[in-house]
Design a protein around this motif. Sequence first.
Motif, PDB file in Angstrom:
ATOM      1  N   VAL A  32     -20.375  73.542  -0.890  1.00 15.40           N
ATOM      2  CA  VAL A  32     -19.626  72.412  -1.467  1.00 15.40           C
ATOM      3  C   VAL A  32     -20.001  72.322  -2.946  1.00 15.40           C
ATOM      4  N   PRO A  33     -19.033  72.493  -3.855  1.00 11.51           N
ATOM      5  CA  PRO A  33     -19.390  72.424  -5.279  1.00 11.51           C
ATOM      6  C   PRO A  33     -19.911  71.040  -5.662  1.00 11.51           C
ATOM      7  N   THR A  34     -20.845  70.991  -6.623  1.00 11.94           N
ATOM      8  CA  THR A  34     -21.342  69.693  -7.101  1.00 11.94           C
ATOM      9  C   THR A  34     -20.327  69.111  -8.094  1.00 11.94           C
ATOM     10  N   PHE A  35     -20.605  67.922  -8.583  1.00 11.16           N
ATOM     11  CA  PHE A  35     -19.653  67.251  -9.471  1.00 11.16           C
ATOM     12  C   PHE A  35     -19.870  67.579 -10.932  1.00 11.16           C
ATOM     13  N   GLU A  61       0.290  62.945  -6.209  1.00  5.72           N
ATOM     14  CA  GLU A  61       0.383  64.367  -5.802  1.00  5.72           C
ATOM     15  C   GLU A  61      -0.851  65.144  -6.270  1.00  5.72           C
ATOM     16  N   LEU A  62      -1.265  64.908  -7.506  1.00 10.34           N
ATOM     17  CA  LEU A  62      -2.440  65.606  -8.049  1.00 10.34           C
ATOM     18  C   LEU A  62      -3.694  65.233  -7.254  1.00 10.34           C
ATOM     19  N   VAL A  63      -3.851  63.933  -7.005  1.00  9.88           N
ATOM     20  CA  VAL A  63      -5.064  63.486  -6.313  1.00  9.88           C
ATOM     21  C   VAL A  63      -5.044  63.973  -4.865  1.00  9.88           C
ATOM     22  N   TRP A  64      -3.877  63.977  -4.216  1.00  6.76           N
ATOM     23  CA  TRP A  64      -3.782  64.482  -2.837  1.00  6.76           C
ATOM     24  C   TRP A  64      -4.100  65.979  -2.784  1.00  6.76           C
ATOM     25  N   GLU A  65      -3.560  66.713  -3.743  1.00  9.58           N
ATOM     26  CA  GLU A  65      -3.810  68.162  -3.773  1.00  9.58           C
ATOM     27  C   GLU A  65      -5.315  68.425  -3.883  1.00  9.58           C
ATOM     28  N   TRP A  66      -5.949  67.627  -4.708  1.00  8.33           N
ATOM     29  CA  TRP A  66      -7.375  67.735  -4.957  1.00  8.33           C
ATOM     30  C   TRP A  66      -8.182  67.458  -3.690  1.00  8.33           C
ATOM     31  N   TYR A  67      -7.833  66.379  -2.994  1.00  6.28           N
ATOM     32  CA  TYR A  67      -8.573  66.029  -1.779  1.00  6.28           C
ATOM     33  C   TYR A  67      -8.244  66.976  -0.632  1.00  6.28           C
ATOM     34  N   LYS A  68      -7.002  67.434  -0.572  1.00 10.09           N
ATOM     35  CA  LYS A  68      -6.638  68.372   0.496  1.00 10.09           C
ATOM     36  C   LYS A  68      -7.484  69.649   0.359  1.00 10.09           C
ATOM     37  N   HIS A  69      -7.612  70.098  -0.883  1.00 15.26           N
ATOM     38  CA  HIS A  69      -8.410  71.295  -1.158  1.00 15.26           C
ATOM     39  C   HIS A  69      -9.863  71.079  -0.702  1.00 15.26           C
ATOM     40  N   ILE A  74     -14.562  71.534   3.178  1.00 13.57           N
ATOM     41  CA  ILE A  74     -15.583  70.851   3.995  1.00 13.57           C
ATOM     42  C   ILE A  74     -15.386  71.152   5.480  1.00 13.57           C
ATOM     43  N   ALA A  75     -14.115  71.296   5.900  1.00  8.54           N
ATOM     44  CA  ALA A  75     -13.866  71.602   7.325  1.00  8.54           C
ATOM     45  C   ALA A  75     -14.357  73.004   7.683  1.00  8.54           C
ATOM     46  N   SER A  76     -14.520  73.868   6.684  1.00  9.52           N
ATOM     47  CA  SER A  76     -14.832  75.266   7.002  1.00  9.52           C
ATOM     48  C   SER A  76     -16.314  75.610   6.808  1.00  9.52           C
ATOM     49  N   ILE A  77     -17.141  74.646   6.424  1.00  6.81           N
ATOM     50  CA  ILE A  77     -18.540  74.982   6.133  1.00  6.81           C
ATOM     51  C   ILE A  77     -19.490  74.341   7.151  1.00  6.81           C
ATOM     52  N   GLN A  78     -20.769  74.708   7.036  1.00  7.94           N
ATOM     53  CA  GLN A  78     -21.781  74.233   7.995  1.00  7.94           C
ATOM     54  C   GLN A  78     -22.932  73.573   7.234  1.00  7.94           C
ATOM     55  N   PRO A  79     -23.683  72.684   7.909  1.00  2.83           N
ATOM     56  CA  PRO A  79     -24.917  72.174   7.290  1.00  2.83           C
ATOM     57  C   PRO A  79     -25.842  73.353   6.958  1.00  2.83           C
ATOM     58  N   ASN A  80     -26.726  73.160   5.989  1.00  2.31           N
ATOM     59  CA  ASN A  80     -27.664  74.236   5.625  1.00  2.31           C
ATOM     60  C   ASN A  80     -29.094  73.864   6.026  1.00  2.31           C
ATOM     61  N   ALA A  81     -30.027  74.761   5.687  1.00  7.88           N
ATOM     62  CA  ALA A  81     -31.421  74.577   6.121  1.00  7.88           C
ATOM     63  C   ALA A  81     -31.999  73.248   5.631  1.00  7.88           C
ATOM     64  N   GLY A  82     -31.523  72.743   4.491  1.00  7.95           N
ATOM     65  CA  GLY A  82     -31.999  71.455   3.971  1.00  7.95           C
ATOM     66  C   GLY A  82     -31.589  70.305   4.879  1.00  7.95           C
ATOM     67  N   HIS A  83     -30.308  70.288   5.282  1.00  6.51           N
ATOM     68  CA  HIS A  83     -29.840  69.229   6.196  1.00  6.51           C
ATOM     69  C   HIS A  83     -30.619  69.284   7.519  1.00  6.51           C
ATOM     70  N   TYR A  84     -30.823  70.491   8.040  1.00  6.28           N
ATOM     71  CA  TYR A  84     -31.510  70.602   9.343  1.00  6.28           C
ATOM     72  C   TYR A  84     -32.972  70.169   9.231  1.00  6.28           C
ATOM     73  N   ALA A  85     -33.611  70.499   8.099  1.00  2.00           N
ATOM     74  CA  ALA A  85     -35.016  70.086   7.926  1.00  2.00           C
ATOM     75  C   ALA A  85     -35.118  68.564   7.918  1.00  2.00           C
ATOM     76  N   LEU A  86     -34.168  67.904   7.268  1.00  2.00           N
ATOM     77  CA  LEU A  86     -34.203  66.432   7.229  1.00  2.00           C
ATOM     78  C   LEU A  86     -34.028  65.852   8.638  1.00  2.00           C
ATOM     79  N   ALA A  87     -33.164  66.466   9.419  1.00  2.00           N
ATOM     80  CA  ALA A  87     -32.981  65.975  10.801  1.00  2.00           C
ATOM     81  C   ALA A  87     -34.287  66.138  11.585  1.00  2.00           C
TER      82      ALA A  87
END
Length: 251
Positions: A32-35, A61-69, A74-87
Amino acid sequence: MTQCSTRLISKLKDAQSVVVFTGAGISAESGVPTFRGNDGLWTKFKPEELANVDAFIRNPELVWEWYKHRKQIIASIQPNAGHYALARMEQFHKHVTVITQNIDNLHRRAGSTTVHELHGNIEHNYCIDCGKYFDDQEIMNHDRAPRCSACNGLIRPDVVWFGELLPVEEWNESVTAAERAEVFFSIGTSAVVYPAASLPMIARRAGAYIVEINIEPTEFSSRADEVLLGKSGEILPHLLEVCYQSALKHI
Ligand code: BJW
Ligand code: ZN
């Protein structure tokens, strides 16, 4: 690899209440890219210009395109070792509260049980006119900005834009947790967006030991008790495997 200071080991050994405050950096290693910054998501647009309701009304339209992207990423990725360590930290303390500025749901997917989402959740959506709720399945096949089936109003993601209030209950519970924290981690956030960025200071004033984890120093670094420089997906598992093991030996 970062050493575990004796001070941090001793704080972790005794802590019943730990708060973890996260930003976009913890999800960077999931894809997930940072801001902000050179690799930031917002090199073309400043977040203040796009993440506000006026921009949405002016150019849905611009804002929807942005959020759809971003929903697709986000739907295609997984938590990483950092998220799992916190859990996994929940095995060592009575209370572990995750307070996240992220909207990607990755802490819950990794197994953290107490998660306060200060800036909403990108998987949820609602009509700006009648408030009707929509999940992603109902709207993701729209090329144009989706409209409400009940009143034809515009549908927006349930995230917090600039100038909008944070969800009251999530905010109040986060402040309470920060005030009770014995150890407070600030992870992967530039700490420039308020009121979220005030939480480390709230915790510090209430006596917490503040640990920052980031790949580079931030505006908050000089006020942290300890700064661990590096990727959260590497430092957090190390913390669990090495520092917590040292703390356990001293019990
Ligand atoms: C790694 C890493 C790795 C990389 N490992 N680390 C003037 C002064 C003070 C405040 C204000 C002001 N003018 C206006 C305000 C208020 C405004 C604000 O704070 N603005 C500032 C920017 C100046 N705040 C608001 O408007 C908030 N609401 C509010 O105040 O309500 C009261 C009010 C009501 C009416 C009128 C006025 C006020 C709402 C803020 C909402 C923020 N929303 C966003 C978008 C969410 C939806 C979406 O995602 O699309 O939230 S903006 C964006 O920034 C997003 C993030 O949650 C937030 C914070 O960003 P974060 O997470 O810190 O990411 P980055 O990219 O900045 O940093 C990543 C870090 O990770 C970096 O440090 C890297 O080094 C690090 N990193 N890889 C570890 N592997
Ligand atoms: Zn509606």
